[in-house]
Enzyme design. Structure first.
Site, mmCIF file in Angstrom:
data_model
loop_
_atom_site.group_PDB
_atom_site.id
_atom_site.type_symbol
_atom_site.label_atom_id
_atom_site.label_comp_id
_atom_site.label_asym_id
_atom_site.label_seq_id
_atom_site.Cartn_x
_atom_site.Cartn_y
_atom_site.Cartn_z
ATOM 1 C CD GLU A 1 38.705 40.906 42.378
ATOM 2 O OE1 GLU A 1 37.628 41.037 41.747
ATOM 3 O OE2 GLU A 1 38.847 40.113 43.325
ATOM 4 C CB CYS B 1 40.419 44.931 48.132
ATOM 5 S SG CYS B 1 41.611 44.162 49.243
ATOM 6 C CG HIS C 1 41.571 39.881 46.066
ATOM 7 N ND1 HIS C 1 40.410 40.492 45.617
ATOM 8 C CD2 HIS C 1 41.848 40.456 47.271
ATOM 9 C CE1 HIS C 1 40.012 41.382 46.514
ATOM 10 N NE2 HIS C 1 40.868 41.387 47.525
#
Length: 184
Positions: free
Chosen positions: A60, A124, A143
């Site tokens: 991410e 998250c 993730h």
């Protein structure tokens, strides 16, 4: 389980690894993340979350401040629907995830690594933003798919080891560059 694998593998003699489980609770995140930064003042914090939608290991790039409407495990949701009131809409990690992705992919592990700019506006993303805000960008979020869909704990542990090693290397190189610029 993949984090237990990572703990077994370690990150080399000169890297101290601390693993914590962060509950799926907004208020705990807001308390715990700053406390962990204060306790360890780490070079880097890497968060790992399971995504039922993920089929690859996903790096991410950024965390988002606004849009938190989903209730957590305590049936709580921030009234402001944001992480940090008045904070920037989006904070990027200082780590160049494209570089990390290319490097890890080139290692020929049996795991596919991809990039994302949206960690999902739930715990998250909330955790990532909180950590990025706290650390001025010295955080990362990975993730992973659920175990066995398609990867084993061993495969994921090995992939996380490689990803974190590359992240630390990229971080050190970018800091060397910054230090050089300050000296001239």
């Amino acid at each position: 389980l993949c984090l237990q694998e990572l703990e077994k593998l370690g990150l080399g003699a000169d890297v101290e690894l601390h693993v914590y489980e962060v509950p799926v609770e907004y208020q705990t995140v807001q308390r715990l993340i700053p406390a962990l930064w204060k306790k360890h003042s780490p070079q880097l914090v890497v968060h790992v979350g399971v995504s039922g939608m993920a089929t690859t290991v996903t790096l991410e790039k950024c965390g988002h401040n606004v849009g938190y409407k989903g209730l957590d495990n305590c049936r709580f949701c921030p009234g402001s629907q944001c992480c940090v009131e008045g904070g920037p809409e989006c904070i990027d990690s200082v780590i160049d995830m494209d570089t990390v992705c290319k490097r890890v992919s080139a290692l020929g592990l049996d795991v596919t690594v991809t990039i994302s700019k949206d960690a999902g506006r739930y715990l998250c993303d909330f955790t990532y933003y909180t950590s990025l805000y706290q650390s001025r960008g010295r955080s990362a979020f990975v993730h992973v798919p659920p175990l066995g869909k398609p990867y084993s704990a061993q495969q994921l542990g090995r992939a996380l080891q490689a990803i974190i090693e590359e992240m630390l290397d990229v971080l050190e190189r970018s800091e060397d560059k910054i230090n050089c610029q300050h000296e001239h």
